[in-house]
Design a protein around this motif. Structure first.
Motif, PDB file in Angstrom:
ATOM      1  N   VAL A 129      44.195  10.158  44.577  1.00 28.20           N
ATOM      2  CA  VAL A 129      44.806  11.056  45.213  1.00 28.20           C
ATOM      3  C   VAL A 129      44.579  12.516  44.802  1.00 28.20           C
ATOM      4  N   LEU A 130      44.825  13.732  45.342  1.00 30.12           N
ATOM      5  CA  LEU A 130      44.504  15.146  45.359  1.00 30.12           C
ATOM      6  C   LEU A 130      45.990  15.677  46.237  1.00 30.12           C
ATOM      7  N   ALA A 131      47.208  15.747  45.369  1.00 27.85           N
ATOM      8  CA  ALA A 131      48.244  16.252  46.167  1.00 27.85           C
ATOM      9  C   ALA A 131      48.248  18.136  45.151  1.00 27.85           C
ATOM     10  N   ILE A 132      47.984  18.941  46.322  1.00 26.39           N
ATOM     11  CA  ILE A 132      47.629  20.459  45.682  1.00 26.39           C
ATOM     12  C   ILE A 132      49.544  21.033  46.449  1.00 26.39           C
ATOM     13  N   ILE A 133      49.060  22.079  45.496  1.00 26.22           N
ATOM     14  CA  ILE A 133      50.320  22.643  46.008  1.00 26.22           C
ATOM     15  C   ILE A 133      49.869  24.457  46.418  1.00 26.22           C
ATOM     16  N   PRO A 134      49.438  24.553  47.651  1.00 19.69           N
ATOM     17  CA  PRO A 134      48.305  25.542  47.546  1.00 19.69           C
ATOM     18  C   PRO A 134      48.837  26.963  47.009  1.00 19.69           C
ATOM     19  N   VAL A 135      49.987  28.018  47.204  1.00 14.71           N
ATOM     20  CA  VAL A 135      50.819  28.740  46.387  1.00 14.71           C
ATOM     21  C   VAL A 135      52.783  28.174  46.280  1.00 14.71           C
ATOM     22  N   TYR A 136      52.846  27.967  45.300  1.00 18.99           N
ATOM     23  CA  TYR A 136      54.113  27.817  44.972  1.00 18.99           C
ATOM     24  C   TYR A 136      55.113  28.914  44.331  1.00 18.99           C
ATOM     25  N   ASN A 137      54.541  30.536  43.448  1.00 20.67           N
ATOM     26  CA  ASN A 137      55.551  31.537  44.273  1.00 20.67           C
ATOM     27  C   ASN A 137      55.436  32.370  45.470  1.00 20.67           C
ATOM     28  N   ILE A 138      56.105  31.499  46.539  1.00 25.84           N
ATOM     29  CA  ILE A 138      55.549  32.236  47.769  1.00 25.84           C
ATOM     30  C   ILE A 138      55.735  33.804  47.363  1.00 25.84           C
ATOM     31  N   GLY A 139      57.372  33.920  47.541  1.00 21.45           N
ATOM     32  CA  GLY A 139      57.856  35.425  47.110  1.00 21.45           C
ATOM     33  C   GLY A 139      57.071  36.597  45.962  1.00 21.45           C
ATOM     34  N   GLY A 140      56.174  35.433  45.226  1.00 18.50           N
ATOM     35  CA  GLY A 140      55.598  36.580  44.641  1.00 18.50           C
ATOM     36  C   GLY A 140      54.503  37.058  44.899  1.00 18.50           C
ATOM     37  N   ALA A 141      53.804  35.605  45.436  1.00 22.00           N
ATOM     38  CA  ALA A 141      52.372  36.388  46.679  1.00 22.00           C
ATOM     39  C   ALA A 141      52.487  37.538  47.332  1.00 22.00           C
ATOM     40  N   LEU A 142      53.623  37.211  48.027  1.00 26.56           N
ATOM     41  CA  LEU A 142      53.279  37.917  49.446  1.00 26.56           C
ATOM     42  C   LEU A 142      53.770  39.686  48.231  1.00 26.56           C
ATOM     43  N   ASN A 143      54.251  39.654  47.226  1.00 26.01           N
ATOM     44  CA  ASN A 143      54.631  41.069  46.558  1.00 26.01           C
ATOM     45  C   ASN A 143      53.340  41.507  45.925  1.00 26.01           C
ATOM     46  N   ARG A 144      52.803  41.532  46.924  1.00 21.17           N
ATOM     47  CA  ARG A 144      51.156  42.116  46.203  1.00 21.17           C
ATOM     48  C   ARG A 144      50.634  43.690  45.745  1.00 21.17           C
ATOM     49  N   ASN A 145      49.662  43.296  45.135  1.00 23.49           N
ATOM     50  CA  ASN A 145      49.913  44.645  44.849  1.00 23.49           C
ATOM     51  C   ASN A 145      47.926  44.561  43.869  1.00 23.49           C
ATOM     52  N   SER A 146      48.168  45.748  42.615  1.00 16.33           N
ATOM     53  CA  SER A 146      46.928  46.027  42.714  1.00 16.33           C
ATOM     54  C   SER A 146      47.057  47.086  40.613  1.00 16.33           C
ATOM     55  N   HIS A 147      48.108  46.245  40.105  1.00 10.54           N
ATOM     56  CA  HIS A 147      48.206  47.434  38.984  1.00 10.54           C
ATOM     57  C   HIS A 147      48.990  46.836  38.141  1.00 10.54           C
ATOM     58  N   THR A 148      49.898  45.976  38.201  1.00 15.04           N
ATOM     59  CA  THR A 148      51.050  45.178  37.771  1.00 15.04           C
ATOM     60  C   THR A 148      50.436  44.442  36.076  1.00 15.04           C
ATOM     61  N   ARG A 149      48.813  43.627  36.493  1.00 12.83           N
ATOM     62  CA  ARG A 149      48.161  43.085  35.003  1.00 12.83           C
ATOM     63  C   ARG A 149      47.614  44.019  35.383  1.00 12.83           C
ATOM     64  N   THR A 150      48.102  44.806  34.121  1.00 12.93           N
ATOM     65  CA  THR A 150      47.707  46.125  33.449  1.00 12.93           C
ATOM     66  C   THR A 150      46.829  45.665  32.857  1.00 12.93           C
ATOM     67  N   ASN A 151      45.766  44.647  32.308  1.00 16.03           N
ATOM     68  CA  ASN A 151      45.079  45.173  31.615  1.00 16.03           C
ATOM     69  C   ASN A 151      43.829  43.474  31.660  1.00 16.03           C
ATOM     70  N   GLN A 152      44.443  43.474  32.860  1.00 10.84           N
ATOM     71  CA  GLN A 152      43.599  41.925  33.664  1.00 10.84           C
ATOM     72  C   GLN A 152      41.780  42.799  34.027  1.00 10.84           C
ATOM     73  N   GLU A 153      40.878  41.741  34.655  1.00 13.00           N
ATOM     74  CA  GLU A 153      39.526  42.495  35.383  1.00 13.00           C
ATOM     75  C   GLU A 153      39.621  41.930  36.316  1.00 13.00           C
ATOM     76  N   GLY A 154      40.434  42.501  37.425  1.00 12.77           N
ATOM     77  CA  GLY A 154      40.296  42.115  38.666  1.00 12.77           C
ATOM     78  C   GLY A 154      41.421  40.515  38.904  1.00 12.77           C
TER      79      GLY A 154
END
Length: 583
Positions: A129-154
Motif C-alpha cells: 500500500v502506498l501512503a504519499i505525502i504530496p507536499v510536506y513543506n507547504i509554506g515553503g512550496a507557496l514561497n515560490r521563486n527561481s533563484h534560491t537554489r543558486t547552483n541548481q539546473e531547473g
C-alpha cells in the motif's frame, strides 16, 4: 436546449477521465514542477477517478493549510490496522520537505497514475500500500521563486527550503517545533510504515551520477533489519538502477573537497527524517538526485528508484513483515541503547564511482585558484567508502521514567508520539536515579530556533525525590522504547535536553551575600573538617582559586545544605527497579 446544457454541466463536473490525468510536469516542457495547489488539485482528480485512491487531510501545518496523505490501496482498504492484519507492507513516500528540491513531487504523481493504469505494475500493489505525502513543506512550496537554489539546473521555478516559520523541517523530527512535524507524527504513528522514502536533491561535487542515496545508517538500525537492508535490499536497488542506466552511488558526503579522497556514510540522528523513523524500526531512504543534472533526468531517476523500491518491497513483503516484527520485539526487550556514535576509520569499502576530473584555474572574481570539474574529462574509478560507526556512549534503559507534569512541552511531544503514559494518583516519594548535568557545550549561534547543546556529561545520584499527583510514569516496555531513550537521556545527540527544553535547570536561582556568608561558612568548616581539607587542597592545586575569596566561599556554599539541590538537576527520574506505584 436546457437538457443539453444540463448534460454538459454534469459531464463537466463528473468523474474525471482516467486518460486525462496529465501532470503539470508533462503539460510543460519537463522543466516545470507542480505548485502546491496544482499537486493537490491533481490528486483530488486522481481520488475521484479511482476507487483505489483516497486523499485524507490530516492536521494543519504552519502555513494554515492541511497536510494531506494520499493512500493507494488496490483492494480499496484505507484503514492502516486492517491493512496490517492482511500482512501488507506500507511504503510511505514523502515529497517537498525542501520544495526547492521538487522532483519527488512530480515523479510520484507520474508513478501513482502509471501504477493504477498499468496492469503489470498494478500487480505489485497487491501486497504493498502506498501512503504519499504530496507536499510536506507547504509554506515553503507557496514561497515560490527561481533563484534560491543558486547552483541548481531547473526547474524554472520552485519553492523555498524554510517553512512558514522558516524552519528546515528536516531538522525538526524529534524536537517537533513545527505544526508540520506534529501532523507528521500523527500520520507516521498511525500508519507505522515498513519502508519510508523522503525525496531530495543534493548539493556538492560534480559527477556523472544522477542519483545518490542515503539509506538508514546500518550500524544504527536494528541489526535484524540492517542485515536485510545491506545484504539484500540495497544490492537489488543498485542493480535495478544500473540496468535502467541510472547507476547509483552513496550520497557524496566527501572527506575532502572532491570525491577522490573518499566519502563517509551519513549518520542521521533523530532530528532527520530517517534518523527518526529508525527509532521505530522503519527502513528509511533519502534519495538525493544531483542538482547539476537537468530536471527531467532527476524526475526520471526518482521515478525509477521508487519503481524499484515498490518492486523490492512487493517481492520481499512477507520477509520484511517478519523481520520488522522480530526487530520490534528485540527493541521491546533491549536493555542497553547507544546514544552517540563515531566513525571507525579502520573499516573501509571500495565502491565504483563515475566522476569528472577536478581541476583548478584562476578565479575571475578573486584572482585566486578555484576548483572546477571538467566534464570533458569523465573517469571511472573506485573510491573509499567509510560507513562503519561505533557507539561512544551507551545507557542502560530504566524500568520507567518519571516526568514531573510541569514539563509540559516534553509531555506534549511524547503524546504526539503515542507514548503510553500513566499518572500518579497521589503525591509519592521515590528513591531513584537522578542525573546532574556536569558539563555541556552550547552553540554560540541559533540553530533551527535553538541554541543547541552538545557534549553533555552527567553524574548519576541515587536519591529520594518527591513527585506529585499527576506526574507521569512512562514504562519502557512499549514500542516507543528507543524513541524514549533518545529523547529523554540527556547525552543523546538529539535529546530534549540538548534541544533546550530543560534549560531553566541550568540557572542557579538562589545565591549568598559574601559578607553575611563569611561567618556561616567559617562555622560550616569548623563542623566539617573534611570539607576544610578539600578547600585547602584545592587552594594548593589552583593558585587563582587561592587568590579568589568569592570562589572559596562559593566552594563552601556548594558543599553545604544551603546550596539549592535543583540546580543542574535533570528533572526526569530513572526508576531502575519495578516498584508498586499509586497509578
Amino acid at each position: 436546449m436546457l437538457t443539453t446544457l444540463l448534460l454538459a454541466a454534469l459531464l463537466a463536473t463528473g468523474t474525471p477521465d482516467k486518460n486525462d490525468l496529465k501532470t503539470p510536469y508533462e503539460k510543460g516542457n519537463k522543466n516545470q514542477t507542480a505548485t502546491y495547489d496544482e499537486a493537490i488539485d491533481w490528486y483530488t482528480k486522481l481520488d475521484s477517478a479511482y476507487d483505489e485512491v483516497k486523499m485524507v487531510p490530516y492536521g494543519i501545518t504552519d502555513s494554515g493549510r492541511p497536510l494531506h496523505l494520499v493512500i493507494v490501496s488496490t483492494d480499496k482498504d484505507f484503514d492502516p490496522q486492517s491493512i496490517k492484519k492482511k500482512d501488507k507492507r506500507i511504503l510511505l513516500i514523502q515529497n517537498g520537505i525542501h520544495p526547492g528540491e521538487p522532483e519527488g513531487i512530480d515523479a510520484t504523481m507520474l508513478l501513482t497514475r502509471d501504477y493504477l493504469q498499468n496492469k503489470k505494475l498494478r500487480k505489485q500493489l497487491d501486497n504493498v500500500v502506498l501512503a504519499i505525502i504530496p507536499v510536506y513543506n507547504i509554506g515553503g512550496a507557496l514561497n515560490r521563486n527561481s533563484h534560491t537554489r543558486t547552483n541548481q539546473e531547473g526547474p524554472e521555478s520552485y519553492g523555498f527550503r524554510g517553512n512558514a516559520r522558516n524552519f528546515d523541517l528536516n531538522r525538526d523530527y524529534l524536537k517537533t517545533d513545527s505544526r508540520n512535524a506534529q501532523t507528521f507524527h500523527q500520520i507516521y504513528r498511525e500508519w507505522d510504515p515498513d519502508v519510508f522514502m523522503d525525496n531530495h536533491t543534493s548539493n556538492g561535487a560534480d559527477y556523472q551520477h544522477v542519483m545518490t542515496l542515503i539509506p538508514t545508517q546500518h550500524n544504527k538500525l536494528n541489526q535484524t533489519l540492517a542485515g536485510y537492508l545491506q545484504g539484500k535490499m540495497l544490492p537489488t536497488l543498485y542493480e535495478g538502477m544500473k540496468k535502467d542506466k541510472f547507476p547509483m552511488v552513496p550520497y557524496m558526503n566527501t572527506i575532502g573537497e572532491t570525491p577522490e579522497k573518499g566519502i563517509i556514510g551519513f549518520m542521521e540522528t533523530p532530528r532527520y527524517a530517517t534518523g527518526y523513523t529508525a527509532l521505530y524500526n522503519t527502513i528509511g531512504f533519502v534519495p538525493e538526485t544531483h542538482m547539476l543534472k537537468p530536471f527531467d533526468q532527476r524526475v526520471q531517476s526518482t521515478y525509477k528508484l521508487m519503481e524499484h523500491m515498490i518492486s523490492t518491497v512487493s517481492r520481499d513483503a512477507k520477509e520484511i513483515g517478519q523481520l520488522r516484527a522480530k526487530a520490534k520485539q528485540e527493541t521491546l526487550t533491549q536493555k542497553t541503547f547507544a546514544l552517540d556514535w563515531q566513525l571507525d576509520t579502520t573499516k573501509v569499502d571500495k565502491i565504483p564511482f563515475l566522476g569528472y576530473a577536478a581541476k583548478y584555474k584562476p578565479s575571475e572574481v578573486s584572482g585566486l585558484e578555484r576548483l572546477y570539474y571538467d566534464r570533458k574529462a569523465p573517469y571511472s574509478t573506485n573510491i573509499n567508502y567509510y560507513n562503519t560507526f561505533t557507539p561512544t556512549v551507551r545507557v542502560e534503559k530504566p524500568v520507567a521514567y518519571i516526568i514531573p507534569q510541569a514539563w509540559r512541552q516534553v509531555i506534549d511531544r511524547l503524546k504526539l508520539n503515542k507514548v503510553e503514559m500513566r499518572q500518579l494518583k497521589r503525591d509519592t516519594t521515590l528513591t531513584l536515579d537522578t542525573y546532574y548535568i556536569t558539563d555541556y557545550k552550547t552553540s554560540p549561534r541559533a540553530y533551527e530556533g535553538h541554541y543547541l547543546h552538545s557534549g553533555t556529561q552527567v553524574e548519576t545520584r541515587t536519591m529520594p525525590r518527591q513527585f506529585l499527583k499527576g506526574d507521569y510514569v512512562v514504562y519502557l516496555n512499549q514500542e516507543a522504547n528507543r524513541f524514549l531513550v533518545e529523547a529523554l537521556e540527556p547525552q543523546a545527540v538529539d535529546s530534549y535536553f540538548n534541544w533546550n527544553f530543560f534549560d531553566s535547570i541550568l540557572m542557579q536561582k538562589e545565591y549568598f551575600s559574601s559578607y553575611v556568608f563569611e561567618d556561616l561558612a567559617a562555622e560550616i568548616l569548623k563542623k566539617n573538617p573534611d570539607l576544610r581539607k578539600q578547600l585547602e587542597a584545592r587552594k594548593k592545586q589552583d593558585p587563582e582559586f587561592a587568590k579568589n575569596a568569592r570562589a572559596q566561599l562559593d566552594f563552601v556554599y556548594r558543599n553545604s545544605p544551603h546550596y539549592e539541590p535543583t540546580h543542574q538537576m535533570y528533572p526526569v527520574g530513572r526508576l531502575m527497579k519495578d516498584v508498586k506505584l499509586p497509578l
